[in-house]
Motif scaffolding. Structure first.
Motif, mmCIF file in Angstrom:
data_model
loop_
_atom_site.group_PDB
_atom_site.id
_atom_site.type_symbol
_atom_site.label_atom_id
_atom_site.label_comp_id
_atom_site.label_asym_id
_atom_site.label_seq_id
_atom_site.Cartn_x
_atom_site.Cartn_y
_atom_site.Cartn_z
ATOM 1 N N GLN A 113 0.833 -1.202 0.000
ATOM 2 C CA GLN A 113 0.000 0.000 0.000
ATOM 3 C C GLN A 113 0.866 1.249 0.000
ATOM 4 O O GLN A 113 1.950 1.292 0.589
ATOM 5 N N GLU A 116 -1.998 4.615 4.285
ATOM 6 C CA GLU A 116 -3.251 4.262 4.955
ATOM 7 C C GLU A 116 -3.783 5.516 5.646
ATOM 8 O O GLU A 116 -3.033 6.211 6.336
ATOM 9 N N PHE A 139 -8.967 3.609 5.099
ATOM 10 C CA PHE A 139 -8.725 2.996 3.795
ATOM 11 C C PHE A 139 -7.239 2.961 3.464
ATOM 12 O O PHE A 139 -6.456 3.793 3.906
ATOM 13 N N VAL A 141 -4.449 2.711 0.194
ATOM 14 C CA VAL A 141 -4.371 3.219 -1.179
ATOM 15 C C VAL A 141 -3.348 2.403 -1.970
ATOM 16 O O VAL A 141 -2.220 2.189 -1.520
ATOM 17 N N LEU A 156 -8.791 1.665 -3.625
ATOM 18 C CA LEU A 156 -8.872 1.804 -2.176
ATOM 19 C C LEU A 156 -9.520 0.572 -1.554
ATOM 20 O O LEU A 156 -10.529 0.071 -2.057
ATOM 21 N N VAL A 158 -11.445 -0.070 1.599
ATOM 22 C CA VAL A 158 -12.122 0.736 2.615
ATOM 23 C C VAL A 158 -12.891 -0.173 3.560
ATOM 24 O O VAL A 158 -13.569 -1.109 3.123
#
Length: 237
Positions: A113, A116, A139, A141, A156, A158
């Motif tokens: 990721q 966050e 979430f 990314v 995303l 989420v």
């Protein structure tokens, strides 16, 4: 390497797109391989579940379109937009737990990721410390930027999570709830730090499988991915 058109045509994924609000749904068929909003990770050997590190994954249930303003599709850009809709960086910059990774079918394979972001309860400076304690929305990314699917879209993951005492596990129906809460905050006009955003949303089926197979914590989803297009309409900075 880009997939040949003949292979893509043999693996078409029909996606149903519905405009928000839900009571005004209108089906508009499109094909993932020809979209510049994003490319379907499935066509490039990727997944719409990230890798949570335990053999399961969290759904990539919101996509910020590659047709959004380019300034939004950077790390600084998504942070500023997140602050406009009630999210911010983690408390004191401290991340607990290992990062998750995703394969967006763009040739980059499994990539950690980018960042966050957590619900900030109205305070972009220290509000995420409250989220750490009492839970809330958050979430992760992931950026689709490999040579095989260079859309620039942000995928995303989420979810709405429990408080610290419950170990930040996901609440029942937390993936659907987290997605819908984020979308409701994003749609329309928002602003932060001199930038004003106009955001539209569409609901997409055909990317995520409905149900709980392979999903972290065994929490089922309705199979909907929300596509956000975020446009900067005023820059007063």
């Amino acid at each position: 390497m880009l997939l040949p058109l003949s292979l893509l045509l043999s693996q078409q994924i029909l996606i149903e797109v519905t405009a928000l609000p839900l009571y005004q749904q209108a089906m508009v068929p499109t094909y993932a391989y020809s979209s510049i909003d994003f490319y379907s990770p499935l066509l490039g050997g990727g997944s719409m579940l990230d890798d949570a590190g335990d053999g399961f994954g969290e759904p990539l249930n919101v996509i910020i379109s590659g047709l959004s303003s380019p300034e939004v599709l950077t790390e600084d850009g998504i942070i500023n937009f997140a602050k406009a809709i009630g999210f911010s960086e983690e408390c004191l910059g401290i991340h607990l737990g290992a990062p998750q990774s995703a394969n967006l079918g763009d040739g980059n394979g499994w990539v950690n990721q980018t960042i966050e972001l957590r619900q900030d309860y109205g305070n972009s400076e220290i509000g995420t410390c409250l989220e750490t304690l009492i839970g809330g929305n958050h979430f992760r990314v992931f950026v689709q930027n490999g040579a095989d699917a260079l859309s620039g879209a942000l995928f995303l993951a989420v979810s709405q999570e429990e408080d610290l005492e419950e170990g930040h596990t996901i609440i029942p129906d937390g993936y659907n709830i987290g997605r819908d809460k984020l979308a409701s905050l994003a749609v329309g006009t928002t602003h932060f730090d001199g930038l004003t955003y106009s955001t539209t949303a569409r609901n997409i089926t055909g990317l995520l499988a409905a149900g709980s197979v392979g999903v972290n914590h065994g929490i089922g989803t309705d199979g909907i991915t929300t596509l956000l297009t975020v446009t900067i309409v005023d820059d007063c900075s």
